[in-house]
Scaffold this active site. Structure first.
Site, PDB file in Angstrom:
ATOM      1  N   GLU A  42       0.865  -1.172   0.000  1.00 57.36           N
ATOM      2  CA  GLU A  42       0.000   0.000   0.000  1.00 57.36           C
ATOM      3  C   GLU A  42       0.906   1.227   0.000  1.00 57.36           C
ATOM      4  OE1 GLU A  42      -3.684   2.125   2.409  1.00 57.36           O
ATOM      5  OE2 GLU A  42      -2.680   0.392   3.292  1.00 57.36           O
ATOM      6  N   ARG A 268       6.178 -15.137   9.308  1.00 53.53           N
ATOM      7  CA  ARG A 268       6.549 -13.732   9.417  1.00 53.53           C
ATOM      8  C   ARG A 268       7.944 -13.610  10.024  1.00 53.53           C
ATOM      9  NH1 ARG A 268       2.947  -8.597  11.404  1.00 53.53           N
ATOM     10  NH2 ARG A 268       4.632  -7.064  11.334  1.00 53.53           N
ATOM     11  N   LYS A 278       5.061  -0.314  10.424  1.00 50.73           N
ATOM     12  CA  LYS A 278       4.800   0.898   9.638  1.00 50.73           C
ATOM     13  C   LYS A 278       4.137   1.970  10.497  1.00 50.73           C
ATOM     14  CE  LYS A 278       3.498   0.410   5.330  1.00 50.73           C
ATOM     15  NZ  LYS A 278       2.656   0.215   4.112  1.00 50.73           N
TER      16      LYS A 278
END
Length: 564
Positions: A42, A268, A278
């Protein structure tokens, strides 16, 4: 290369993700799609080292199986996305040598098709327009142990839902007034399947489509359809999306899309010693605690690049990490290890004095200058040599002199000798002090002209060798030294403490009165060097000028990584 073939893997064991892809390919017919993967960021922030891990998995899978790799901007939320981030993502990926070539896509380009897909789902009676507020939708979902409640709007007719959804698109309702929800199962043990939201109303300007749209699809609806549109075969994502896989497959099945892309999950990566969230990165930048997304203390690709990390060392780091289906943890010092390993044979080793102390060689002729040959890198003869000026007045490191030397100190002290790197033996005769502070301000020394480096052996030996810079030829520089950004990684969990209490005050120390040898006077931005005895340094790309260079210490010389 034919479908299902594996490139350069004959002698290499498959990792967990490669095994899953190989199994999927084994079940396909001979004429089905070649492997196609994607990285879907994104554009609301900058890439970081964790992003590079996900990119590497997708990129490597495509390359390994002779397929194709896409970069797709997941830009279906106009509130935080910006072209600045798009450009940064593309630039960073190319710098990392993960160049997507012509295969760069935007989710916003599929807006019309996604809307049409939503209409199809409504026509099938599998979606409805819901008037509950966001808080009410949350409350109606239930808990992990209690089933949810059906929305009072769940049984609207297909015609009513089509009308309301069309009016949502036309902008008749304010932001958040209505949503489109999938009609699945409010009692499902998987919370993601309890009538998830597919579309929401957002009246905001989109950086690419402007004001054309005021409804935007949710990620879980848009993502599988975007994958299908682009011909993605494997949607590789981290393990936290595993519970979303049933919804991913529900969307594709509801629309009878074949062949359908397959979602597959990998473990992960948790990186100790740095911040990769983020959210936290955005707070640090927006709060003015750091210079920006390219602050060299950050693990963003922009920050790592500015600090002097190389694409090659990052690739070595990523390839070293085991790809598995479970959570894995690696210390950021492993990356530093690969940076040192790469730079030690590829960059010049130069002399820089960070905390200078003036030295006058009283028996060296005034006005005389010798240009001494010094190898650029003792471990790589191909880098050649340079000429370094030597004169009567030099700068050495303040720490290389001690008035009252302690045991084991082999540098300069009254009456003691050292070798000047690439030059002569130097003996300290006297020194001067500041009468107020008592600080040593100047050394008066003598040199032995018979001990010039490279002219043969002398009858005596010295234990210490120090670096130096000629005062007349010295280039002014600032140097930034770095330490860990946070005082304690556990501080991230303390929501009460502000960032001012979490940041290590010594995370960056700037030295402004440094001197480097003239070889560096024209050093271009991002060029890298080893500063003798200090570590590896990079020319800053933002603040360096012809009047004053600025260097970032990439890593120290000492390798703290230990294999277990």
């Amino acid at each position: 290369m034919g479908n299902g073939s594996v490139s350069s893997m004959e002698n290499k064991p498959l990792n967990a993700i490669e095994e899953m892809v190989a199994q999927d390919l084994a079940m396909q017919g001979p004429n089905e799609q070649k492997v196609c993967t994607r990285f879907p960021p994104e554009p609301n922030g900058y890439l970081h080292i964790g992003s590079a891990y996900a990119i590497n998995i997708n990129y490597s899978i495509a390359k390994t199986f002779g397929g194709r790799f896409h970069l797709r901007m997941d830009d279906t939320n106009p509130l935080k996305e910006d072209m600045e981030y798009v450009q940064a993502i593309i630039e960073d990926m190319k710098w990392l040598q993960f160049d997507p070539g012509p295969f760069i896509y935007y989710g916003s380009d599929y807006s019309d098709r996604l809307y049409d897909y939503a209409v199809q789902v409504i026509r099938k009676g599998l979606a409805y327009v819901c008037d509950l507020s966001a808080d009410e939708v949350h409350d109606y979902r239930g808990t992990l142990t209690e089933p949810g409640k059906e929305s009072p709007y769940r049984n609207r007719t297909v015609e009513e839902n089509l009308d309301l959804f069309h009016r949502m698109k036309q902008g008749e309702f304010p932001t958040g007034a209505r949503v489109l929800r999938a009609k699945i199962d409010m009692a499902s043990p998987n919370m993601n399947m309890r009538d998830p939201v597919l579309y929401r109303i957002i009246h905001a300007h989109h950086y690419r489509t402007g004001d054309q749209w005021c409804i935007y699809p949710m990620y879980d609806f848009a993502h599988p359809l975007q994958d299908a549109i682009e011909g993605i075969t494997h949607s590789l994502c981290s393990m936290e999306f595993k519970d979303h896989r049933p919804l991913y497959e529900w969307v594709l099945n509801a629309l009878d899309i074949h062949p359908a892309p397959k979602q597959r999950e990998f473990g992960r990566l948790n990186i100790q010693g740095t911040v990769t969230s983020k959210r936290y990165l955005r707070e640090l930048v927006a709060g003015g605690f750091l210079e920006g997304w390219d602050d060299p203390r950050l693990p963003t690709i922009k920050g790592l690049r500015r600090r002097g990390y190389t694409p090659e060392s990052i690739h070595r780091f990523l390839d070293e990490i085991e790809v598995s289906k479970s959570w894995s943890t690696v210390d950021i010092s492993l990356l530093d290890h690969f940076v040192r390993d790469h730079l030690k044979t590829t960059v010049p080793c130069v002399m820089a004095v960070l905390r200078p102390l003036k030295v006058v060689i009283t028996n060296y002729p005034e006005g005389q200058v010798e240009w001494l040959p010094i190898p650029n890198n003792p471990e790589n003869e191909e880098l050649g040599e340079r000429r370094v000026p030597f004169s009567r007045v030099l700068y050495i490191e303040r720490d290389d002199f001690m008035e009252h030397p302690v045991k084991g100190f082999h540098k300069l002290s009254p009456g003691q000798e050292v070798r000047l790197k690439g030059a002569y033996y130097l003996r300290c005769e006297t020194f001067r002090k500041d009468p107020v502070t008592g600080e040593i301000t100047e050394l008066h020394c003598t040199y032995d002209p018979q001990t010039k480096s490279g002219t043969g052996f002398t009858c005596r030996k010295v234990k210490g060798t120090i670096h130096w810079v000629s005062e007349e030829h010295a280039v002014n520089a600032s140097v930034r030294l770095y330490d860990k950004l946070l005082l304690d990684e556990g501080a991230l969990q303390d929501e009460q403490a502000g960032w001012g209490d979490k940041i290590n005050p010594d995370s960056m120390i700037e030295l402004t009165d440094c001197f480097v040898e003239p070889f560096l006077s024209q050093a271009p931005p991002e060029s890298r060097y080893q500063f003798m005895r200090h570590g590896y340094f990079c020319v800053d790309s933002k603040h360096s000028s012809s009047k004053r260079l600025m260097f970032h210490r990439t890593v120290s010389l000492k390798d703290g990584w230990k294999r277990t």
